[in-house]
Design an enzyme around this catalytic site. Structure first.
Site, PDB file in Angstrom:
ATOM      1  N   GLU A 149     120.530  -5.613  -8.780  1.00  0.00           N
ATOM      2  CA  GLU A 149     119.872  -6.856  -8.379  1.00  0.00           C
ATOM      3  C   GLU A 149     120.349  -7.919  -9.348  1.00  0.00           C
ATOM      4  O   GLU A 149     119.931  -7.959 -10.494  1.00  0.00           O
ATOM      5  CB  GLU A 149     118.353  -6.691  -8.451  1.00  0.00           C
ATOM      6  CG  GLU A 149     117.792  -5.637  -7.503  1.00  0.00           C
ATOM      7  CD  GLU A 149     117.833  -6.065  -6.037  1.00  0.00           C
ATOM      8  OE1 GLU A 149     117.916  -7.287  -5.791  1.00  0.00           O
ATOM      9  OE2 GLU A 149     117.792  -5.192  -5.163  1.00  0.00           O
ATOM     10  N   CYS A 206     115.799 -15.259 -10.464  1.00  0.00           N
ATOM     11  CA  CYS A 206     117.031 -15.096  -9.694  1.00  0.00           C
ATOM     12  C   CYS A 206     116.909 -15.782  -8.339  1.00  0.00           C
ATOM     13  O   CYS A 206     117.904 -16.103  -7.713  1.00  0.00           O
ATOM     14  CB  CYS A 206     117.377 -13.624  -9.535  1.00  0.00           C
ATOM     15  SG  CYS A 206     116.011 -12.618  -8.976  1.00  0.00           S
TER      16      CYS A 206
END
Lengths: 564, 480
Positions: free
Chosen positions: B210, B248
């Site tokens: 990720e 993110c």
């Protein structure tokens, strides 16, 4: 060690920050059309006694079939001198395919269908050529070539054609109260430009099957067939691009150097079938570009045989899965048998009988059995047999013919566990039989080794079946038969642990080459102020209720909000 | 090293014993985790404030609440996920049954990040528990309070024979990466992601990565003024309200038509003022920069004179408090570091375009983002974004919210990551789907076997076409 790898990678990252993977930079399609050329590789294969692979290969550049303008012919003259397929050549192919991908044409349903239909046409038109190539590479019997390679490819195509529309549809996803009001779906989108690296044992099927998946998902694809099956490799180079859109689907022939040049490029997915050693190299190369991989590897697939079975049926199924399927050179081939001490002699007799039924008395001469692919593998298998502690354990077969690259179906009984043959994937016509006191003890043997690609069990005992399925980890398992599970498109085919990463076949092939994009549709209405600062204890309470989908809680908190 | 091997062996042995496979164990662990989050809530608020200056409401919304939601979802569904799924078989296989059986991958390693140090450690853990794996968590050393909280609380609530926390920095991570795991789940930067994947390659370990964001937000100028206001509100609260841009999924830059830029800037300013008041430095509602290193990194982005000239709002920094004001920049040079690296902080560049349709080209010229946010009512534009760009996810008319949808996979593509999780996808991430085919001994067409002849070839041709009538005719000698 780790630190040095890390440092090197970080350096790579900083150097490689300039991004080359996107679509917009390759938008200059006009230029691409003018320079549309095709790498055509001419190979001079030369077998050295110890190293049976192609040792020299060279390339010539020539125009594609559809470009006939004068300027292209001029190109042809300039480029006709032989060139090596190096990093730059690989980069230029990737650039061109990326251009095609970015034009968006590979994404349309019609394009995908047309390509798969093209492959189907090739399968019909060129059946003879395929069978001949497979015979040249592996002395593969015609029926086997048809059963295991051509038919499987045909059914992959028809399955994809039948279901593709359905696969491509965005999948509706439910949304909860937490994101209310909203709707959501999962969209399958092609990764982009993908690389398929194929093995030599089913050099046709294992090359074309992933390509079918890549096309079905709407990718551009480069196929690198195995140089160890040169006839099939050159079949692909000669014919594949004739039947499909060569601006998006390419064949690059070659060995280690060419593969290395290809691996230096940035791909959006790499699909590799082969062994664990190369699998590690592929994955490490992919890591540099953060490319996802599917690795279809092998492993020692065990066969556990219980005594309460229909003996002859089991024996036939084992023999046909081992020697009737590329002479044991199959990733899901039965690698060794585990059975009880008392049952072993009975089983061995039945196996011998089945062997004779199928292949006759002189096993070395049978036309219905493939040969060993090359002298390197012949030597590898011979070494297994020549190990001192092993050669005394041969109880059947063992004959060899180096000139014809043939080794007779061979049984070995209770070879020592530390021998090479019990520690490496055999990938050939040798079959060790391990005896245990109780069948269940066999499960511990399997679990003490790395996870195999397939695990087989022959028994009528339901409880034993359940225990086998529950306790043993393997890519796939098949009860009371061998190999057959991979012909079923509704089952995923792939390994776990040492036997691989990822899976394919049927819809799973489509998924292997698709990115699942999450899409959430919101409107501007229905906004809870609790989401936003400034924060207060009341907002905390409302969030508690919202996130847990607790409707009563939400209502109660909202009432409190209104009161203020 | 010896102790790590011993710890791994303990976890592996426990996995082999089958203890973690039962639905009872999985549910019990999920419930314990739920208990941990509720009973230790105050502690969690404290450590998150210590590490990042997060407000309690923000901590609840982005970390505890999200986890409680996921736990509830997994508890409801885990038994269904675990069940083998029957598969259709063509008649040619008769008699046989086929199923796909989910099986836990084994011993897994979770590396979490510092920006949501609790959620990004425990969200994957929920998946690992649901799948029946044994787990080692390595929390980020850059959120030390949360890391040590996890090291304390996990053994108190969870099964210590199956779930362990190992604290530490780079040397510990390197040691962990030397060993063999059955899955590595990593949340963090692109650079480290590459290191993780190449280390995993040595053991053929599958990875979920990720990674970075660089998520663009596209705002259509054809929106009504109230919708525009709402868009600005959603963008600004997701940018500065979620760990102050250190997420993110945060908006990395905004794409907008020239004519809307000044209006949008005004709306964003208003929204900042409404959310955090006049004196931002004193606001309790905004997280700080995680550490000196990142503070300096962000300052250096601003130091480029071409960049500082483009600041239209904010720009003040306070080194002592590690505070950087929400900062809006208009058209900073595209070659500046600000525009080529993931910002991961409170700076928000706005890039203007002649026409909003150009945003597709702009997005495609950069690495694939984790998410694309598009504020528009134009169905054609929506469709084009969906089919012509590639990203981990697309959210229309909102920011971040897809993170909360349990039925959507959360993960990147290309440079934004490999693999996905959340809900059932978390379960799948830690699961191997084992194909199981069961056959019987009766029904044995000899045509399957050598010695080969023409009859057998014809038979097989027909079987592959599932032409059963043809097979019958062939056997009756009526077909040639």
């Amino acid at each position: 060690m780790m630190r040095s790898v890390g440092v090197e990678l970080v350096r790579d990252c900083s150097l490689g920050f300039a991004y080359t993977g996107g679509c917009a930079r390759n938008r200059n399609r006009g230029e691409q059309k003018n320079t549309k050329k095709k790498w055509i590789q001419t190979q001079h294969s030369q077998k050295l006694p110890s190293f049976g692979r192609i040792t020299t290969s060279s390339l010539s550049y020539s125009s594609g079939p559809q470009s006939q303008s004068l300027s292209v012919m001029a190109d042809e003259i300039v480029f006709n001198k032989k060139e090596r397929f190096d990093k730059d050549a690989a980069a230029s192919i990737v650039k061109e395919l990326r251009g095609t991908f970015c034009s968006g044409k590979t994404k349309s349903y019609e394009w995908r269908v047309a390509q798969i239909k093209g492959i189907l046409r090739m399968l019909v038109d060129r059946e003879r050529d395929i069978i001949e190539a497979l015979y040249k590479d592996l002395s593969k019997p015609e029926t086997e070539a048809f059963v295991a390679e051509i038919s499987m490819a045909t059914s992959s195509c028809s399955h994809a054609l039948k279901d593709l529309k359905h696969w491509m549809k965005p999948e509706k996803a439910h949304t909860s109260f937490t994101t209310y009001p909203s709707s959501a779906e999962i969209v399958s989108e092609p990764f982009g430009v993908v690389l398929v690296v194929a093995p030599w044992n089913f050099p046709f099927l294992l090359a074309i099957d992933p390509v079918i998946g890549a096309i079905a998902s709407g990718n551009s694809v480069v196929l690198k067939p195995s140089e160890i099956a040169p006839a099939t490799s050159s079949f692909f180079r000669k014919y594949l691009e004739e039947y499909v859109d060569s601006s998006a689907i390419r064949v690059v022939e070659g060995a280690i150097d060419e593969t290395t040049a290809l691996l230096e490029q940035k791909w959006d997915k790499i699909f590799y079938t082969g062994n664990g050693k190369v699998g590690r190299i592929i994955m490490a190369a992919a890591a540099k570009h953060l490319t996802p991989v599917v690795l279809e590897l092998g492993g020692k697939s065990p066969v556990v045989v219980d005594s309460n079975i229909n003996l002859m049926v089991a024996a036939r199924r084992i023999v046909s899965g081992k020697w009737g399927s590329n002479n044991g050179q199959t990733c899901v081939s039965p690698d060794y048998i585990i059975t009880t001490k008392s049952f072993a002699p009975t089983l061995i007799d039945a196996l011998k009988q089945a062997l004779e039924e199928f292949f006759g008395k002189d096993l070395l001469q049978s036309k219905d059995i493939s040969r060993i692919v090359n002298s390197k593998h012949y030597a590898r298998l011979s070494n297994y047999l020549d190990e001192d502690k092993v050669s005394s354990k041969i109880i059947h077969g063992g004959q060899r013919d180096e000139k014809q690259l043939k080794i007779a179906p061979t049984f070995l009984l209770d070879v020592p566990e530390d021998s090479q043959i019990m520690n490496e994937e055999i990938f050939g016509p040798l079959l060790p039989i391990v005896t245990v006191d109780k069948v269940e003890d066999g499960f511990d043997i399997i679990n003490s080794r790395s996870k195999p690609l397939a695990a087989y069990l022959f028994t009528n005992d339901k409880k034993l079946q359940e225990e086998f399925v529950r306790t043993i980890s393997a890519g796939g398992m098949l009860i009371n038969d061998t190999i057959l599970h991979l012909t079923n498109p509704s089952l995923p085919f792939g390994g776990v642990g040492e036997s691989g990463i990822g899976s394919y076949h049927g819809k799973f092939s489509f998924d292997a080459f698709s990115h699942k994009k999450a899409v959430l549709y919101r409107s501007f209405a229905g906004d809870s102020s609790a989401r936003y600062p400034p924060y207060s204890p009341k907002k905390l309470r409302l969030l508690r209720a919202l996130l847990q989908g607790n409707i009563i809680g939400i209502i109660l908190t909202l009432i409190e909000f209104l009161r203020v | 090293m010896a102790s790590l091997l011993a710890l791994q062996e303990e976890l592996r042995q426990n996995f082999r014993s089958g203890a973690t496979r039962s639905v009872a164990w999985r549910k019990a662990q999920l419930r314990s985790l739920h208990r941990l989050l509720t009973e230790e809530e105050d502690q969690i608020f404290t450590v998150l404030h210590e590490d990042l200056g997060k407000h309690r409401v923000e901590s609840f919304r982005d970390e505890i609440g999200v986890l409680l939601k996921s736990l509830k979802y997994s508890l409801t569904h885990v038994q269904k996920w675990m069940a083998p799924k029957k598969r259709q078989l063509p008649l040619a296989f008769f008699p046989a049954t086929a199923e796909v059986m989910p099986e836990p991958l084994g011993l897994v390693l979770i590396f979490s990040a510092w920006n949501f140090p609790l959620a990004l450690s425990l969200e994957p853990l929920i998946g690992a528990i649901s799948a029946g794996c044994t787990t080692v968590i390595k929390p980020s050393e850059h959120a030390p309070a949360t890391s040590s909280f996890l090291a304390r609380a996990i053994p108190k609530y969870m099964d210590t024979k199956a779930i362990k926390v190992i604290e530490g920095g780079i040397p510990v991570a390197e040691q962990l990466l030397q060993e063999k795991w059955d899955k590595i789940f990593f949340t963090g930067s692109i650079q480290v992601g590459r290191i993780i994947m190449s280390a995993a390659a040595k053991h053929l370990t599958p990875v979920t990565l990720e990674l970075g964001g660089t998520c663009p937000a596209v705002v259509d100028s054809r929106l009504s003024s109230s919708d525009r206001e709402m868009a600005a509100k959603r963008i600004s609260s997701a940018k500065w309200g979620c760990c102050n841009g250190q997420a993110c999924l945060a908006v990395d830059y905004i794409l907008v038509e020239e004519k809307l830029a000044s209006n949008l800037i005004d709306l964003l300013k208003q929204s900042i003022k409404r959310n955090y008041g006049e004196n931002l430095a004193e606001s309790k509602g905004i997280a700080r920069i995680v550490n000196k290193h990142h503070f300096m990194r962000l300052c250096s982005l601003l130091e480029d004179p071409r960049v500082s000239a483009s600041v239209v709002h904010g720009g003040s920094v306070d080194e002592e408090k590690l505070f950087i004001e929400p900062t809006i920049l208009l058209n900073p040079p595209l070659s500046s570091k600000l525009m080529t690296e993931e910002i991961f902080g409170p700076l928000l560049p706005i890039v203007t375009l002649k026409k909003i349709q150009e945003s597709i080209e702009f997005i495609n010229s950069r690495p694939k983002p984790l998410a694309i946010y598009v504020f528009t009512e134009d169905e054609k534009l929506k469709k084009r974004v969906l089919s012509e760009t590639s990203s981990g996810s697309v959210t229309f008319n909102d920011v971040l919210l897809h993170y909360l949808a349990d039925e959507l996979p959360f993960g990147g593509v290309g440079e934004s990551g490999i693999g996905s999780y959340h809900g059932k996808f978390s379960f799948d991430t830690f699961t191997h789907e084992k194909a199981v085919l069961r056959r019987h001994f009766f029904m044995e067409p000899q045509a399957r076997y050598p010695p080969w002849n023409d009859f057998k070839l014809k038979f097989i041709r027909l079987m592959y076409r599932f032409d059963y009538l043809g097979v019958l005719l062939l056997f009756l000698g009526l077909k040639r």
